[in-house]
Design an enzyme around this catalytic site. Structure first.
Site, PDB file in Angstrom:
ATOM      1  CD1 TRP A  99       1.679  -3.426   0.441  1.00  0.00           C
ATOM      2  CD2 TRP A  99       1.038  -3.368  -1.698  1.00  0.00           C
ATOM      3  NE1 TRP A  99       0.311  -3.302   0.412  1.00  0.00           N
ATOM      4  CE2 TRP A  99      -0.104  -3.261  -0.870  1.00  0.00           C
ATOM      5  CE3 TRP A  99       0.877  -3.357  -3.083  1.00  0.00           C
ATOM      6  CZ2 TRP A  99      -1.398  -3.144  -1.398  1.00  0.00           C
ATOM      7  CZ3 TRP A  99      -0.414  -3.238  -3.610  1.00  0.00           C
ATOM      8  CH2 TRP A  99      -1.516  -3.129  -2.777  1.00  0.00           C
ATOM      9  CG  ASP A 166       5.940   1.330  -1.175  1.00  0.00           C
ATOM     10  OD1 ASP A 166       5.323   2.331  -0.757  1.00  0.00           O
ATOM     11  OD2 ASP A 166       5.369   0.282  -1.542  1.00  0.00           O
ATOM     12  CE  LYS A 190      -2.666   1.676   1.655  1.00  0.00           C
ATOM     13  NZ  LYS A 190      -1.603   1.272   0.772  1.00  0.00           N
TER      14      LYS A 190
HETATM   15  C1  LIG Z   1      -1.305   0.333  -0.449  1.00  0.00           C
HETATM   16  C2  LIG Z   1       0.124   0.130  -0.734  1.00  0.00           C
HETATM   17  C3  LIG Z   1       0.621   0.083  -2.041  1.00  0.00           C
HETATM   18  C4  LIG Z   1      -0.268   0.171  -3.255  1.00  0.00           C
HETATM   19  O1  LIG Z   1      -0.710   1.452  -3.428  1.00  0.00           O
HETATM   20  P1  LIG Z   1      -1.639   1.868  -4.659  1.00  0.00           P
HETATM   21  O2  LIG Z   1      -1.598   3.356  -4.567  1.00  0.00           O
HETATM   22  O3  LIG Z   1      -2.989   1.291  -4.404  1.00  0.00           O
HETATM   23  O4  LIG Z   1      -1.027   1.348  -5.905  1.00  0.00           O
HETATM   24  C5  LIG Z   1       1.978  -0.073  -2.210  1.00  0.00           C
HETATM   25  N1  LIG Z   1       2.814  -0.181  -1.168  1.00  0.00           N
HETATM   26  C6  LIG Z   1       2.372  -0.142   0.112  1.00  0.00           C
HETATM   27  C7  LIG Z   1       3.349  -0.251   1.229  1.00  0.00           C
HETATM   28  C8  LIG Z   1       1.023   0.015   0.362  1.00  0.00           C
HETATM   29  O5  LIG Z   1       0.575   0.054   1.627  1.00  0.00           O
END
Ligand SMILES: *Cc1c(COP(=O)(O)O)cnc(C)c1O
Length: 356
Positions: A99, A166, A190
């Site tokens: 990511w 993030d 998540k």
């Molecule tokens: C799942 C995830 C993403 C991507 O998320 P989307 O909403 O599917 O774009 C980005 N960063 C992390 C740390 C993730 O676990």
């Protein structure tokens, strides 16, 4: 048979959150209409957004001068919106997984990117330390929990620059010093809600410093000005986020979530370290994620991979197959994961060990 949901995302949510959402989908606030049918501008919906924003601010102790947004596009769209809005000349990024690597790729479209540290040399199985962050960057971008590899920063870094984070997969799992960040964002699926909504916390006065023109929809100021209602927001996932935030609050807030996360993680890592069949993929203890717990079979038992998966599945475990980049197993233990669920997995590992 009772199912134990260890999916990495979309993930387990508290049962009452799902039930309350289901009720509102059938009849929103006694209006005779479904939550799925109402306008986002209906007078009953504005309080949903307002309360969800207020709860995020309350639970994370967000200081004055920050806005909370609910957008579409997922964390992946934020990878581009972040540099669009914050990167003027140069930004620093920590490369701690797939990511983070995707975020770096987007940032490079907008300016110079300094990769201050990377854990790619060991397939991202540790969190880099003792790196220097140049002081002339617009921000340092961090991924606080690396969902695929099971590494996590358990506290906010101390660096001489503003941070952007993030927090897709550990949001609301621990207290955060929001004042260190210009922006915190993530996909809600998540640890916050169902798929379809992205949360963004932004320091208002950090915006407006880049010299480029920004398309309307990609400009955070558009969404701040319109309170996440510039266009139609994902109404149902926002409602589920509200229910989940209420659940976090009534269950003791992020301090209680952090305690539970540690309790679950200690239980499972304890078994991984004890059990002769398995080993954790993250060796440095302080880097081990409480959210995504990754483990593999020891080399001499490697051929038992499918057998353990089938055995665990027969005992009600769901979603424990590891990501293809890591292999083995991954048990995701987000806020709604119960200690009982983790104990069921541990029992399963013990029973499987006894058979071999
Ligand atoms: C799942 C995830 C993403 C991507 O998320 P989307 O909403 O599917 O774009 C980005 N960063 C992390 C740390 C993730 O676990």
């Amino acid at each position: 048979m009772k199912k134990y949901n260890f999916n990495a995302g979309p993930c387990i949510l508290p049962r009452e959150v799902i039930e309350n959402t289901a009720k509102q989908i059938l009849d929103f606030n006694g209006s005779g209409l479904s939550l799925a049918e109402i306008s986002h501008r209906a007078k009953d919906f504005q309080p949903v957004v307002d309360e969800a924003v207020a709860l995020i601010k309350e639970l994370l102790n967000v200081p004055e001068g920050y806005s909370v947004l609910f957008l579409g596009g997922g964390a992946s769209l934020e990878f581009c919106m972040i540099p669009y809005n914050f990167l003027n000349k140069k930004a620093a990024y920590l490369r701690t997984g797939v990511w983070a690597t995707k975020a770096i790729k987007e940032a490079k479209l907008f300016g110079e990117v300094v990769e201050v540290a990377s854990s790619a040399d060991k397939n991202f199985t540790y969190f880099p330390k003792n790196f220097e962050v140049p002081t002339d960057v617009d921000y340092l971008h961090v991924t606080s929990n690396n969902t695929i590899y099971g590494t996590e920063l358990h506290k906010d870094l101390d660096v001489p620059v503003r941070m952007i984070c993030d927090m897709s997969s550990d949001f609301m799992s621990r207290p955060v010093d929001v004042s260190k960040y210009d922006c915190i964002y993530g996909g809600a699926q998540k640890n916050l809600s169902m798929a379809g909504v992205t949360f963004v916390i932004i320091k208002d006065d950090a915006l407006g410093k880049v010299s480029r023109d920004i398309p309307t929809m990609l400009d955070y100021r558009t969404h701040i000005k319109k309170g996440s209602m510039f266009n139609t927001p994902p109404v149902v996932p926002i409602y589920t986020a509200l229910e989940n935030l209420r659940w976090v609050k009534t269950h003791g807030g992020v301090e209680a979530m952090a305690k539970l996360a540690k309790q679950r993680a200690d239980l499972l890592y304890g078994e991984i370290d004890r059990n002769k069949l398995f080993r954790g993929t993250v060796q440095v203890e302080e880097d081990r994620s409480y959210m995504n717990i990754c483990f593999v079979l020891n080399d001499e038992y490697a051929e038992l991979q499918q057998e353990f998966l089938d055995f665990a599945t027969s005992k009600g475990m769901v979603g424990i197959k590891g990501h293809r980049d890591v292999g083995g197993f991954r048990a995701s233990c987000y806020n709604a994961q119960t200690v009982e669920g983790v104990q069921a997995l541990v029992d399963c590992m013990k029973e499987f060990e006894a058979k071999h």
